[in-house]
Write a protein that holds these residues in place. Structure first.
Motif, PDB file in Angstrom:
ATOM      1  N   UNK A   1      -7.243  10.775  -3.633  1.00  0.00           N
ATOM      2  CA  UNK A   1      -6.658  12.239  -3.139  1.00  0.00           C
ATOM      3  C   UNK A   1      -5.431  12.557  -3.803  1.00  0.00           C
ATOM      4  N   UNK A   2      -4.559  11.476  -4.334  1.00  0.00           N
ATOM      5  CA  UNK A   2      -3.269  11.896  -4.857  1.00  0.00           C
ATOM      6  C   UNK A   2      -3.631  12.816  -6.144  1.00  0.00           C
TER       7      UNK A   2
ATOM      8  N   UNK B   1      -2.857  19.022  -9.544  1.00  0.00           N
ATOM      9  CA  UNK B   1      -1.605  18.354  -9.726  1.00  0.00           C
ATOM     10  C   UNK B   1      -1.308  17.491  -8.809  1.00  0.00           C
ATOM     11  N   UNK B   2      -1.123  16.197  -9.141  1.00  0.00           N
ATOM     12  CA  UNK B   2      -0.705  15.032  -8.345  1.00  0.00           C
ATOM     13  C   UNK B   2       0.752  14.866  -8.098  1.00  0.00           C
ATOM     14  N   UNK B   3       1.008  13.371  -7.833  1.00  0.00           N
ATOM     15  CA  UNK B   3       2.680  13.268  -8.286  1.00  0.00           C
ATOM     16  C   UNK B   3       2.715  11.570  -8.379  1.00  0.00           C
ATOM     17  N   UNK B   4       3.725  11.356  -9.128  1.00  0.00           N
ATOM     18  CA  UNK B   4       4.072   9.923  -9.278  1.00  0.00           C
ATOM     19  C   UNK B   4       4.281   9.117  -7.825  1.00  0.00           C
ATOM     20  N   UNK B   5       4.012   8.010  -7.683  1.00  0.00           N
ATOM     21  CA  UNK B   5       4.197   7.273  -6.754  1.00  0.00           C
ATOM     22  C   UNK B   5       5.530   6.308  -6.760  1.00  0.00           C
ATOM     23  N   UNK B   6       5.780   6.073  -7.812  1.00  0.00           N
ATOM     24  CA  UNK B   6       7.029   5.247  -8.329  1.00  0.00           C
ATOM     25  C   UNK B   6       8.379   6.026  -7.776  1.00  0.00           C
ATOM     26  N   UNK B   7       8.842   5.025  -6.858  1.00  0.00           N
ATOM     27  CA  UNK B   7      10.089   5.627  -6.218  1.00  0.00           C
ATOM     28  C   UNK B   7       9.795   6.263  -5.008  1.00  0.00           C
TER      29      UNK B   7
ATOM     30  N   UNK C   1       3.276   7.964   1.905  1.00  0.00           N
ATOM     31  CA  UNK C   1       1.945   7.385   1.964  1.00  0.00           C
ATOM     32  C   UNK C   1       1.776   6.355   3.152  1.00  0.00           C
ATOM     33  N   UNK C   2       0.953   6.597   4.274  1.00  0.00           N
ATOM     34  CA  UNK C   2       0.637   5.759   4.903  1.00  0.00           C
ATOM     35  C   UNK C   2      -0.924   5.183   4.959  1.00  0.00           C
TER      36      UNK C   2
ATOM     37  N   UNK D   1      -2.985  14.693   1.120  1.00  0.00           N
ATOM     38  CA  UNK D   1      -4.808  14.062   1.055  1.00  0.00           C
ATOM     39  C   UNK D   1      -4.656  13.061   2.001  1.00  0.00           C
ATOM     40  N   UNK D   2      -6.135  12.802   2.448  1.00  0.00           N
ATOM     41  CA  UNK D   2      -6.449  11.926   3.602  1.00  0.00           C
ATOM     42  C   UNK D   2      -7.739  11.202   3.059  1.00  0.00           C
TER      43      UNK D   2
END
Length: 332
Positions: free
Chosen positions: A115-116, A137-143, A199-200, A253-254
């Motif tokens: 979803x990201x 377009x997604x996004x970095x998860x780091x940080x 993110x959950x 996203x889900x």
């Protein structure tokens, strides 16, 4: 002894037959245990059931009347079983208390990344030779911050992967997991976790205390651009409330591998039928939602462990032994 197994998937059947070979005869059915199919079990002392079996009072009475003595469920969860009725009827109930936590944890991350990074939309486009990047377009998860609701074996495995991504770790559970603490996890109240997390992910069992853990109020507490993943049990989320939030344009996203009304739908082919579940029908139309059919556990490693434990549960029953997998013992 002849064993009847309900809800056996095509990939699962040869593994079941091989595991029981030379021990007991097993008959594998692709139909699920319901009020309509419970009479098929008549004459079978031992039956095996899947996670979506109906083991409510009516079905349990039918099984007991037909001579069933052992129910060996092929899952860790047992929220579908009325244990009180089973005990009163003298039925022994066993489950699989452990199997590979990595199967579910890795799949939860698969949903999160899908979803990201808009993987399903991108794949559908390229099938039509549309190679534009608009809307992908997604996004970095780091940080960024991940909130893990439930830090048992699966939650811990999920957390280790999050740590590898370089994410900040928030946790919520009735007890803190030392392994998660060593990774840098900070335990906080549920409301704070939801408010702070990008993110959950849900990894708690479905119990009366966790039913609709994420209700309308909890969902509104989350960030507008958060990602939500549920690979545990559908009843942890108020799905109608989730649909309302999605219609309001919330959430990046889900990813859902479970659904609170999945019984009678998941594991079956309903593609040629009209599905009367309006909530599910609406849910799958959102472009930022990915729904899969309760397959997070479905690896050869995990399924193999589930079947091996089921075989052992049957052997323990026939030998008069009791293990940690027994929820309702014989003669209780």
């Amino acid at each position: 002894m002849d064993i009847l197994a309900f809800g056996v998937q095509a990939d699962e059947k040869p593994l079941m037959e091989k595991a029981f070979a030379g021990l007991h005869d097993i008959r594998c059915l692709d139909v699920f245990l319901t009020e309509a199919t419970a009479r098929i079990a008549a004459g079978h002392e031992i039956i095996s059931t899947s996670v979506n079996a109906d083991l409510g009072p009516d079905v349990l009475h039918t099984l007991a009347a037909g001579g069933t003595k052992l129910i060996a469920q092929r899952s860790t969860g047992f929220n579908n079983i009325d244990l009180g009725v089973a005990e009163r009827l003298g039925l022994t109930v066993a489950r699989v208390s452990y199997y590979s936590p990595y199967s579910v944890a890795e799949f939860a991350w698969t949903l999160a990344m899908a979803v990201n990074r808009r993987i399903v939309r991108a794949s559908n486009r390229t099938r039509d030779f549309d190679f534009r990047l608009d809307g992908l377009m997604g996004r970095d998860l780091r940080g960024r911050t991940v909130g893990v609701l439930g830090t048992g074996k699966i939650g811990e495995a999920f957390t280790r992967i999050a740590h590898g991504f370089g994410m900040r770790l928030l946790g919520w559970d009735v007890a803190e997991n030392p392994a998660c603490l060593e990774l840098g996890m900070k335990y906080v109240e549920k409301e704070r976790l939801l408010a702070k997390s990008d993110l959950v992910s849900l990894h708690v069992p479905l119990l009366p205390a966790t039913l609709r853990l994420l209700d309308a109020t909890a969902l509104r507490t989350m960030k507008d651009d958060a990602i939500l993943v549920n690979s545990s049990r559908g009843g942890l989320i108020d799905t109608e409330a989730l649909v309302a939030e999605l219609r309001a344009g919330r959430f990046t996203g889900v990813g859902l591998d479970v659904y609170e009304a999945e019984a009678g739908l998941f594991f079956l082919d309903r593609s040629l039928e009209v599905v009367a579940d309006d909530t599910l029908a609406r849910l799958v139309t959102f472009p930022n939602v990915v729904v899969t059919s309760h397959q997070a556990y479905y690896t050869v490693d995990a399924v193999g462990q589930i079947i091996d434990t089921t075989v052992q549960n049957v052997l323990d029953y026939t030998a008069g032994r009791r293990s940690e997998n027994v929820l309702v013992p014989a003669g209780s």
